[in-house]
Design a protein around this motif. Structure first.
Motif, PDB file in Angstrom:
ATOM      1  N   GLY A   1      -1.460  11.404  16.343  1.00 63.84           N
ATOM      2  CA  GLY A   1      -0.507  11.810  15.311  1.00 63.84           C
ATOM      3  C   GLY A   1      -0.264  10.694  14.298  1.00 63.84           C
ATOM      4  N   ILE A   2      -0.134   9.478  14.793  1.00 63.62           N
ATOM      5  CA  ILE A   2       0.085   8.324  13.915  1.00 63.62           C
ATOM      6  C   ILE A   2      -1.127   8.099  13.024  1.00 63.62           C
ATOM      7  CG2 ILE A   2       0.348   5.808  13.891  1.00 63.62           C
ATOM      8  CD1 ILE A   2       2.065   6.153  16.479  1.00 63.62           C
ATOM      9  N   VAL A   3      -2.320   8.148  13.610  1.00 70.13           N
ATOM     10  CA  VAL A   3      -3.548   7.913  12.843  1.00 70.13           C
ATOM     11  C   VAL A   3      -3.738   9.007  11.792  1.00 70.13           C
ATOM     12  CG1 VAL A   3      -6.072   7.821  12.993  1.00 70.13           C
ATOM     13  CG2 VAL A   3      -4.687   6.528  14.612  1.00 70.13           C
ATOM     14  N   LYS A   4      -3.462  10.247  12.143  1.00 70.14           N
ATOM     15  CA  LYS A   4      -3.588  11.339  11.169  1.00 70.14           C
ATOM     16  C   LYS A   4      -2.623  11.139  10.004  1.00 70.14           C
ATOM     17  CE  LYS A   4      -5.375  14.843  14.312  1.00 70.14           C
ATOM     18  NZ  LYS A   4      -5.102  16.090  15.035  1.00 70.14           N
ATOM     19  N   SER A   5      -1.427  10.670  10.302  1.00 71.16           N
ATOM     20  CA  SER A   5      -0.450  10.374   9.252  1.00 71.16           C
ATOM     21  C   SER A   5      -0.947   9.244   8.350  1.00 71.16           C
ATOM     22  CB  SER A   5       0.885   9.986   9.897  1.00 71.16           C
ATOM     23  OG  SER A   5       1.794   9.536   8.933  1.00 71.16           O
ATOM     24  N   GLN A   6      -1.517   8.214   8.954  1.00 72.99           N
ATOM     25  CA  GLN A   6      -2.074   7.097   8.181  1.00 72.99           C
ATOM     26  C   GLN A   6      -3.233   7.561   7.308  1.00 72.99           C
ATOM     27  OE1 GLN A   6      -2.983   4.416  11.404  1.00 72.99           O
ATOM     28  NE2 GLN A   6      -1.054   3.298  11.194  1.00 72.99           N
ATOM     29  N   MET A   7      -4.060   8.450   7.845  1.00 74.74           N
ATOM     30  CA  MET A   7      -5.193   8.974   7.072  1.00 74.74           C
ATOM     31  C   MET A   7      -4.695   9.784   5.873  1.00 74.74           C
ATOM     32  SD  MET A   7      -7.855   9.981  10.116  1.00 74.74           S
ATOM     33  CE  MET A   7      -9.163  10.555   9.041  1.00 74.74           C
ATOM     34  N   ALA A   8      -3.638  10.563   6.063  1.00 77.46           N
ATOM     35  CA  ALA A   8      -3.070  11.336   4.956  1.00 77.46           C
ATOM     36  C   ALA A   8      -2.532  10.395   3.882  1.00 77.46           C
ATOM     37  CB  ALA A   8      -1.970  12.263   5.468  1.00 77.46           C
ATOM     38  N   SER A   9      -1.894   9.320   4.310  1.00 72.93           N
ATOM     39  CA  SER A   9      -1.374   8.330   3.366  1.00 72.93           C
ATOM     40  C   SER A   9      -2.508   7.678   2.573  1.00 72.93           C
ATOM     41  CB  SER A   9      -0.587   7.262   4.128  1.00 72.93           C
ATOM     42  OG  SER A   9      -0.179   6.232   3.268  1.00 72.93           O
ATOM     43  N   LYS A  10      -3.589   7.329   3.255  1.00 74.47           N
ATOM     44  CA  LYS A  10      -4.752   6.723   2.579  1.00 74.47           C
ATOM     45  C   LYS A  10      -5.387   7.716   1.608  1.00 74.47           C
ATOM     46  CE  LYS A  10      -4.465   2.803   4.611  1.00 74.47           C
ATOM     47  NZ  LYS A  10      -3.849   1.707   3.879  1.00 74.47           N
ATOM     48  N   ALA A  11      -5.388   8.990   1.965  1.00 74.17           N
ATOM     49  CA  ALA A  11      -5.947  10.014   1.072  1.00 74.17           C
ATOM     50  C   ALA A  11      -5.120  10.114  -0.212  1.00 74.17           C
ATOM     51  CB  ALA A  11      -6.004  11.368   1.777  1.00 74.17           C
ATOM     52  N   ARG A  12      -3.787  10.035  -0.071  1.00 73.69           N
ATOM     53  CA  ARG A  12      -2.916  10.052  -1.250  1.00 73.69           C
ATOM     54  C   ARG A  12      -3.178   8.823  -2.119  1.00 73.69           C
ATOM     55  NH1 ARG A  12       0.691  12.011   2.499  1.00 73.69           N
ATOM     56  NH2 ARG A  12       1.557   9.963   2.917  1.00 73.69           N
ATOM     57  N   GLU A  13      -3.276   7.660  -1.486  1.00 69.69           N
ATOM     58  CA  GLU A  13      -3.549   6.430  -2.231  1.00 69.69           C
ATOM     59  C   GLU A  13      -4.889   6.522  -2.958  1.00 69.69           C
ATOM     60  OE1 GLU A  13      -3.017   2.617  -0.194  1.00 69.69           O
ATOM     61  OE2 GLU A  13      -1.668   3.628   1.211  1.00 69.69           O
ATOM     62  N   THR A  14      -5.880   7.096  -2.296  1.00 66.04           N
ATOM     63  CA  THR A  14      -7.203   7.246  -2.904  1.00 66.04           C
ATOM     64  C   THR A  14      -7.140   8.159  -4.124  1.00 66.04           C
ATOM     65  OG1 THR A  14      -8.297   6.887  -0.771  1.00 66.04           O
ATOM     66  CG2 THR A  14      -9.587   7.985  -2.473  1.00 66.04           C
ATOM     67  N   ARG A  15      -6.406   9.273  -4.010  1.00 71.56           N
ATOM     68  CA  ARG A  15      -6.251  10.182  -5.153  1.00 71.56           C
ATOM     69  C   ARG A  15      -5.562   9.485  -6.322  1.00 71.56           C
ATOM     70  NH1 ARG A  15      -5.012  13.936  -1.160  1.00 71.56           N
ATOM     71  NH2 ARG A  15      -2.807  13.804  -1.577  1.00 71.56           N
ATOM     72  N   MET A  16      -4.503   8.739  -6.035  1.00 70.22           N
ATOM     73  CA  MET A  16      -3.783   8.017  -7.093  1.00 70.22           C
ATOM     74  C   MET A  16      -4.694   6.977  -7.744  1.00 70.22           C
ATOM     75  SD  MET A  16      -0.803   9.230  -7.568  1.00 70.22           S
ATOM     76  CE  MET A  16      -0.037   7.937  -8.498  1.00 70.22           C
ATOM     77  N   ASN A  17      -5.456   6.276  -6.922  1.00 65.27           N
ATOM     78  CA  ASN A  17      -6.386   5.268  -7.421  1.00 65.27           C
ATOM     79  C   ASN A  17      -7.436   5.902  -8.326  1.00 65.27           C
ATOM     80  OD1 ASN A  17      -8.925   3.558  -7.284  1.00 65.27           O
ATOM     81  ND2 ASN A  17      -7.443   2.183  -6.311  1.00 65.27           N
ATOM     82  N   THR A  18      -7.967   7.032  -7.903  1.00 64.57           N
ATOM     83  CA  THR A  18      -8.987   7.739  -8.679  1.00 64.57           C
ATOM     84  C   THR A  18      -8.415   8.220 -10.015  1.00 64.57           C
ATOM     85  OG1 THR A  18     -10.098   8.450  -6.664  1.00 64.57           O
ATOM     86  CG2 THR A  18     -10.625   9.661  -8.659  1.00 64.57           C
ATOM     87  N   LEU A  19      -7.219   8.796  -9.979  1.00 66.53           N
ATOM     88  CA  LEU A  19      -6.580   9.268 -11.215  1.00 66.53           C
ATOM     89  C   LEU A  19      -6.321   8.115 -12.179  1.00 66.53           C
ATOM     90  CD1 LEU A  19      -3.998  11.824  -9.776  1.00 66.53           C
ATOM     91  CD2 LEU A  19      -5.969  12.344 -11.210  1.00 66.53           C
ATOM     92  N   THR A  20      -5.803   7.009 -11.652  1.00 65.98           N
ATOM     93  CA  THR A  20      -5.531   5.844 -12.495  1.00 65.98           C
ATOM     94  C   THR A  20      -6.815   5.299 -13.092  1.00 65.98           C
ATOM     95  OG1 THR A  20      -3.639   5.286 -11.101  1.00 65.98           O
ATOM     96  CG2 THR A  20      -4.449   3.561 -12.558  1.00 65.98           C
ATOM     97  N   SER A  21      -7.841   5.211 -12.268  1.00 58.75           N
ATOM     98  CA  SER A  21      -9.133   4.706 -12.729  1.00 58.75           C
ATOM     99  C   SER A  21      -9.701   5.592 -13.831  1.00 58.75           C
ATOM    100  CB  SER A  21     -10.104   4.627 -11.551  1.00 58.75           C
ATOM    101  OG  SER A  21     -11.319   4.082 -11.963  1.00 58.75           O
ATOM    102  N   THR A  22      -9.599   6.892 -13.667  1.00 63.47           N
ATOM    103  CA  THR A  22     -10.082   7.835 -14.672  1.00 63.47           C
ATOM    104  C   THR A  22      -9.336   7.655 -15.987  1.00 63.47           C
ATOM    105  OG1 THR A  22     -10.628   9.436 -12.945  1.00 63.47           O
ATOM    106  CG2 THR A  22     -10.426  10.287 -15.181  1.00 63.47           C
ATOM    107  N   GLU A  23      -8.019   7.513 -15.895  1.00 61.54           N
ATOM    108  CA  GLU A  23      -7.212   7.336 -17.102  1.00 61.54           C
ATOM    109  C   GLU A  23      -7.554   6.025 -17.806  1.00 61.54           C
ATOM    110  OE1 GLU A  23      -5.034   9.403 -18.684  1.00 61.54           O
ATOM    111  OE2 GLU A  23      -5.749  10.888 -17.252  1.00 61.54           O
ATOM    112  N   VAL A  24      -7.673   4.943 -17.047  1.00 59.91           N
ATOM    113  CA  VAL A  24      -7.976   3.639 -17.640  1.00 59.91           C
ATOM    114  C   VAL A  24      -9.363   3.660 -18.271  1.00 59.91           C
ATOM    115  CG1 VAL A  24      -8.407   1.193 -17.117  1.00 59.91           C
ATOM    116  CG2 VAL A  24      -6.400   2.321 -16.181  1.00 59.91           C
ATOM    117  N   SER A  25     -10.312   4.304 -17.633  1.00 63.54           N
ATOM    118  CA  SER A  25     -11.677   4.375 -18.167  1.00 63.54           C
ATOM    119  C   SER A  25     -11.758   5.180 -19.460  1.00 63.54           C
ATOM    120  CB  SER A  25     -12.622   4.989 -17.137  1.00 63.54           C
ATOM    121  OG  SER A  25     -12.718   4.146 -16.021  1.00 63.54           O
TER     122      SER A  25
END
Length: 122
Positions: free
Chosen positions: A27-51
């Motif tokens: 349960g803890i690991v799945k929660s951490q994976m969901a958090s990393k997925a959110r961070e990845t989406r935010m990173n991708t969106l920011t990168s797209t905007e900056v580019s």
């Protein structure tokens, strides 16, 4: 050959504790994976905007309660580095989840086998 009830009960408790611990950790690991997925989406969106910004556009990054002018190339490099770190962390979490799922499944199988032996032999 039968196992004494005391030893059987002790073994059953140990295996059950291992299964419960594995389930909690999953349960803890799945929660951490969901958090990393959110961070990845935010990173991708920011990168797209900056580019998509024209060359020479001023870019500001938040540092505490203030914003600092940062060259676009530095921002892109930082985002790329963060993206690689997120991929690595996600891969490690996937490995950990797989290990925990295997441990949980094995514990459950061992409990089932103990009950079958105890029921058939005892």
């Amino acid at each position: 050959m039968s196992i004494p009830n005391e030893a059987l009960q002790k073994l059953l408790v140990e295996i059950e504790q291992k299964a419960v611990f594995s389930q909690q950790q999953m349960g803890i690991v799945k929660s951490q994976m969901a958090s990393k997925a959110r961070e990845t989406r935010m990173n991708t969106l920011t990168s797209t905007e900056v580019s998509s910004l024209p060359a020479g556009t001023p870019v500001y990054e938040g540092v505490g309660k203030m914003f600092v002018l940062t060259p676009t190339e530095e921002v892109k490099k930082r985002l790329e580095t963060e993206s690689e770190e997120l991929k690595s962390e996600t891969a490690n979490l996937e490995k950990k989840l797989h290990y925990l799922e295997t441990t949980y499944r094995t514990s459950r199988e061992n409990i089932d086998q103990l009950f079958k032996r105890a029921g058939g032999g005892g």
